[in-house]
Structure formats: structure tokens, C-alpha cells
Write a protein that holds these residues in place. Sequence first.
Motif, short mmCIF file in Angstrom:
data_model
loop_
_atom_site.label_atom_id
_atom_site.label_comp_id
_atom_site.label_asym_id
_atom_site.label_seq_id
_atom_site.Cartn_x
_atom_site.Cartn_y
_atom_site.Cartn_z
N ILE A 206 0.84 -1.20 0.00
CA ILE A 206 0.00 0.00 0.00
C ILE A 206 0.88 1.26 0.00
O ILE A 206 0.50 2.30 0.53
N GLU A 207 2.06 1.13 -0.58
CA GLU A 207 2.97 2.26 -0.82
C GLU A 207 3.53 2.88 0.46
O GLU A 207 3.83 4.08 0.51
N LEU A 208 3.69 2.08 1.49
CA LEU A 208 4.34 2.53 2.72
C LEU A 208 5.75 1.94 2.76
O LEU A 208 5.96 0.84 3.25
N TYR A 209 6.67 2.69 2.19
CA TYR A 209 8.05 2.21 2.09
C TYR A 209 8.88 2.76 3.25
O TYR A 209 8.83 3.96 3.55
N ASP A 210 9.63 1.89 3.91
CA ASP A 210 10.50 2.29 5.03
C ASP A 210 9.72 3.05 6.10
O ASP A 210 10.24 3.97 6.74
#
Length: 223
Positions: A206-210
Motif C-alpha cells: 500500500i505504498e508505505l516504504y520504510d
Amino acid sequence: MYKILIVEDDPTISKALQTLLENWDYEVLCCKNFKDIMSDFISFEPHLVLLDISLPYYNGYHWCATIRAVSKVPILFISSASDNLNIVMAMNMGADDFISKPFDFTVLVAKIQAVLRRAYSFTGQTRAIEHTGVILNLNDTTVSYKDQKIELTKNDFRILQMLMENAGKVVSRNDLMTRLWESDEFVDDNTLTVNVTRLRKKLEEIELYDWIGTKKGMGYWIE
């Protein structure tokens, strides 16, 4: 006392609605931060949302879908864009009713009362934690971000709940392991690392990187 959240960009209309509804003994909050309506929604825990279509940054359809991802709370659209296309779109997005501007205050109150009567035959309020636009639903163990939602495993959910409850603070590995296995017994430290790594990969969906940070030798945190 029922609580009503008003999401209306015109301050004259929102103030008039607030005065009207408070005279009917409703507790009312008018949104002012149109970039992050979900912060008000999560903290205020309304029983009903009055939502305009035309809003700054994101339109009412966006916020209707975002609310529907985590809650069954009644949503009433109030808008001058009352053509059939907009009405159908609003209902398809999950709205409970559509009220055209200009509206009669007596009719508006009657519709609100009717929707509240219908809605609160179901039990329970939405329980959720929100941080920087990320919403963890405590009722169904899902996490949502930017109109995307994923389901979490029991371990994923426990880790993320503890980190979000302590956002801005480092949560020690020992505290996480105790929460994860609900036991003071020894658990292989590497097992926690594996679980956090898996959760990070899932959040990337869901585009939650790092989004989950590591403090070496201490634990994990969310800014």
C-alpha cells in the motif's frame, strides 16, 4: 448524545449547520483541516458525517471512500451538484443519503434523525488508530492508506498496533516480543526480526516504504 462531523468548505454554511444541530442537542465538530479529514474523524468518533462534494485538496467522494474503508458510520452528502450522476455516484461510494443545496433545515434535521435511528440498530463504534494518513482498524485488523487496504495476520497486527500507539517513540524489542507472544518466556530474537521484515514487505503493498524504522540495539519506531 450523538456526534456529527461537518465537512463543509463554506464557513457560513458550516457555522449555520453547527448552530442548528447544537440547538437540537447534537455535539458538532466542523472540519478545518481539509488535507487530513481522517484525523478529525478518528479523534472525534462521530455518529454521522455531513459531507460536501466540493472540498479543497480532495473531493467528498475521496473522503467518503476513505471513511468507508474503516467505518459503517452514516454519511450524508450535502451539495449543490445535485444532478443524477452525482447522486448516483455518492450512493455508489457508500453514502446513506444525498441532500441538495439549498436545503430546508427542517428537512435536513428530519433526514439526520431518520438515518441515526436506522444506523444505530447496529452495535459498536469504529475503533481505529490513525497516524500520518495510515489507519489501523482495530475491529477487523486491516490497515488502510491512500484508498488501499490490506489484511494483517495476528502478529502483523500486534506489532503495528504497538508501534502506532507509541508513534514517535522507540519500542524495545523486548516489549514487542512480550506483546507478540503475550508471555515473558524466552522467544528467539530472530523470530521478531522475521515478523517485522514480513510486515514491512506487506506495508509496501500500500505504498508505505520504510515506514517502520530501526534503532540499532534498541528496537523499532514509526516517526
